[in-house]
Each structure stands twice: as structure tokens, then as C-alpha cells.
Design an enzyme around this catalytic site. Structure first.
Site, mmCIF file in Angstrom:
data_model
loop_
_atom_site.group_PDB
_atom_site.id
_atom_site.type_symbol
_atom_site.label_atom_id
_atom_site.label_comp_id
_atom_site.label_asym_id
_atom_site.label_seq_id
_atom_site.Cartn_x
_atom_site.Cartn_y
_atom_site.Cartn_z
ATOM 1 C CB SER A 269 50.108 40.984 41.323
ATOM 2 O OG SER A 269 50.887 42.098 41.706
ATOM 3 C CG HIS B 115 53.029 44.106 37.859
ATOM 4 N ND1 HIS B 115 51.790 43.783 37.675
ATOM 5 C CD2 HIS B 115 53.076 43.614 39.230
ATOM 6 C CE1 HIS B 115 51.137 43.595 38.848
ATOM 7 N NE2 HIS B 115 51.883 43.585 39.800
#
Length: 256
Positions: free
Chosen positions: A148, A183
Site C-alpha cells: 500500500s 490495491h
């Protein structure tokens, strides 16, 4: 005798310079990135990359503002794994007993950067000089990793949810000469935004990772694609003949 002594000294000097250059070239600079979903499988993979029996691994939770629950989760995930866990906290007060940020980072074998607000994390790092220390660690062969915000930070730029209302773009540390999207298929707006940004030239071609998949870079080049299951993948996204090309990178399945 004096001439011979000078020749000997010069020879030793040039040998040292040459040897030093060779030594630097022989150090592999390693970064492992994954889309998200911080867990034991990825932590254990980083442990393996160090090639040491009980490595020192430093977790950096700056993106989550050193959140106590996040740090506790780190230690919980580390409980049964074969390494010594540490945490670098940046939201601190000065104390003579504390080590500097540089000492903490350069004394470890690997660094794992957690998720959170990428923009704020990078701002803190730059203000504290941590970005410079991480570059030094990278050059020394200390393993760098994260997902992330902890993956996006190593690239030139990419999409982030660090600002209110909608996804935007952020500039990273540029250790890897590509753009990045974490993501990738886990959030519905990620893929179209990334495609459009690359197609219009806002972002360079780059790599996208689903949450449970990751990429191993050695000296700035992808050496391996891995995933925790067949449903999560990694991709290289570029423009060919004016159209987006999304190349699936076949992954090795890894488990704890």
C-alpha cells in the site's frame, strides 16, 4: 627507496579504489512490494530475502501515524516467525536514551513499511531526513519492502487515497523508475484511474499489484512475481500504439 615507497602507496590507493567499486557493484539492491493486506506470508517472505537465520527487521508505521493497534498487530504477526522485530516510531519526543533514525534503520537487515497516508508519510520522512537514510540503506543492500503506502513510496509516482474526496497522485522516493498502483483490483476506481493516467502521460508506465500479490525487484528490475493465491495478480501497464497494454505477470504461489 623513496620512489619505490611512493609507487607502493599509489598502488595501494588505486587497489583500494578499484576494490571498493567492485564491492559496491556486487551489492544487490532489493525491494519487495505488495499491493496491500499486511500479513505473516509477506513478512516471512521478507525474512527469507535476508538469507539470515534470525535477521533484524524494522517496521515503519509512519503512514498510520504510529497507531498503537497497528504496531501491536505487527508484533502479533511476528510472534512465531524466525526474526527479531523492531519498530521505528517518528511521532516521538527527544530522549538521550533513544537511537537516531539513521542508527535504527542502518542496524537492521530489512525494513518493512506499513500502509496508511502516503502523502503524510513522505512529508514526515523528508522533514526528518528518513528518505535520505532509506536511500543509504538501499545502497548498502538492506532489504526494503512494504505494501500500500509502503509499496507506493519506492516508485516515482502513483495513485493514492491520501487526500479527501477522491484518489489523486503522489510523488515517491524514485528508488524504482516506474509508476505504481497498489490495491489494483481490490478497489474499483484504481485500475481505470491508473490506465487513464498512463495513457495521458500523467504517469510513466509501471507496475500494479493486487492486495495479496507482490513483486521482487533486484537492482531496479523485476526478478519475480509472487502471490498468495491464484486470484491476486501483478501487472505491467504501458502504452503500445496509443492503447493501454496490461501485461499479466505469472506469479509463484507463496505460503507461510
Amino acid at each position: 627507496m623513496k620512489l619505490m615507497f611512493k609507487i607502493l602507496i599509489l598502488s595501494l590507493f588505486f587497489f583500494t579504489i578499484t576494490f571498493g567499486q567492485v564491492a559496491v557493484k556486487d551489492i544487490d539492491k532489493t525491494i519487495f512490494v505488495y499491493g496491500g493486506d499486511f500479513n505473516k506470508v509477506f513478512i516471512n517472505y521478507v525474512v527469507g530475502l535476508t538469507k539470515k537465520p534470525h535477521p533484524k527487521i524494522l517496521f515503519i508505521p509512519t503512514g498510520a501515524a504510529d497507531n498503537a493497534n497497528y504496531i501491536n498487530n505487527w508484533y502479533s504477526n511476528c510472534a512465531e516467525l524466525p526474526f527479531i522485530p523492531y519498530v521505528l516510531r517518528t511521532f516521538i519526543n527527544s530522549s538521550p536514551k533513544q537511537k537516531t533514525f539513521e542508527e535504527q534503520i542502518l542496524e537492521c537487515d530489512a525494513v518493512i513499511v506499513g500502509g496508511g497516508n502516503t502523502l503524510n508519510m513522505l512529508a514526515v520522512w523528508r522533514a526528518q531526513g528518513i528518505d535520505t537514510v532509506l536511500r543509504k540503506a538501499y545502497e548498502r543492500g538492506i532489504i526494503l519492502a512494504g505494501g500500500s503506502a509502503g509499496s507506493l513510496c519506492w516508485f516515482i509516482s502513483g495513485s493514492t487515497d491520501s487526500r479527501p474526496k477522491e484518489l489523486s497522485f503522489v510523488e515517491g522516493l524514485s528508488f524504482l523508475n516506474y509508476s505504481h498502483s497498489p490495491h489494483y483490483h481490490s478497489e474499483p476506481t484504481r485500475q481505470p484511474l491508473y490506465h487513464n493516467a498512463i495513457l495521458t502521460g500523467k504517469l510513466k508506465p509501471g507496475y500494479a499489484c493486487d492486495d495479496r500479490s507482490g513483486l521482487l525487484f533486484i537492482n531496479g528490475v523485476v526478478k519475480k512475481s509472487v502471490s498468495q493465491n491464484v486470484d491476486n495478480n501483478n501487472y505491467f501497464v504501458s502504452v503500445v500504439d496509443g492503447k493501454i497494454r496490461e501485461e499479466l505477470l505469472p506469479a509463484e504461489i507463496i505460503k507461510e
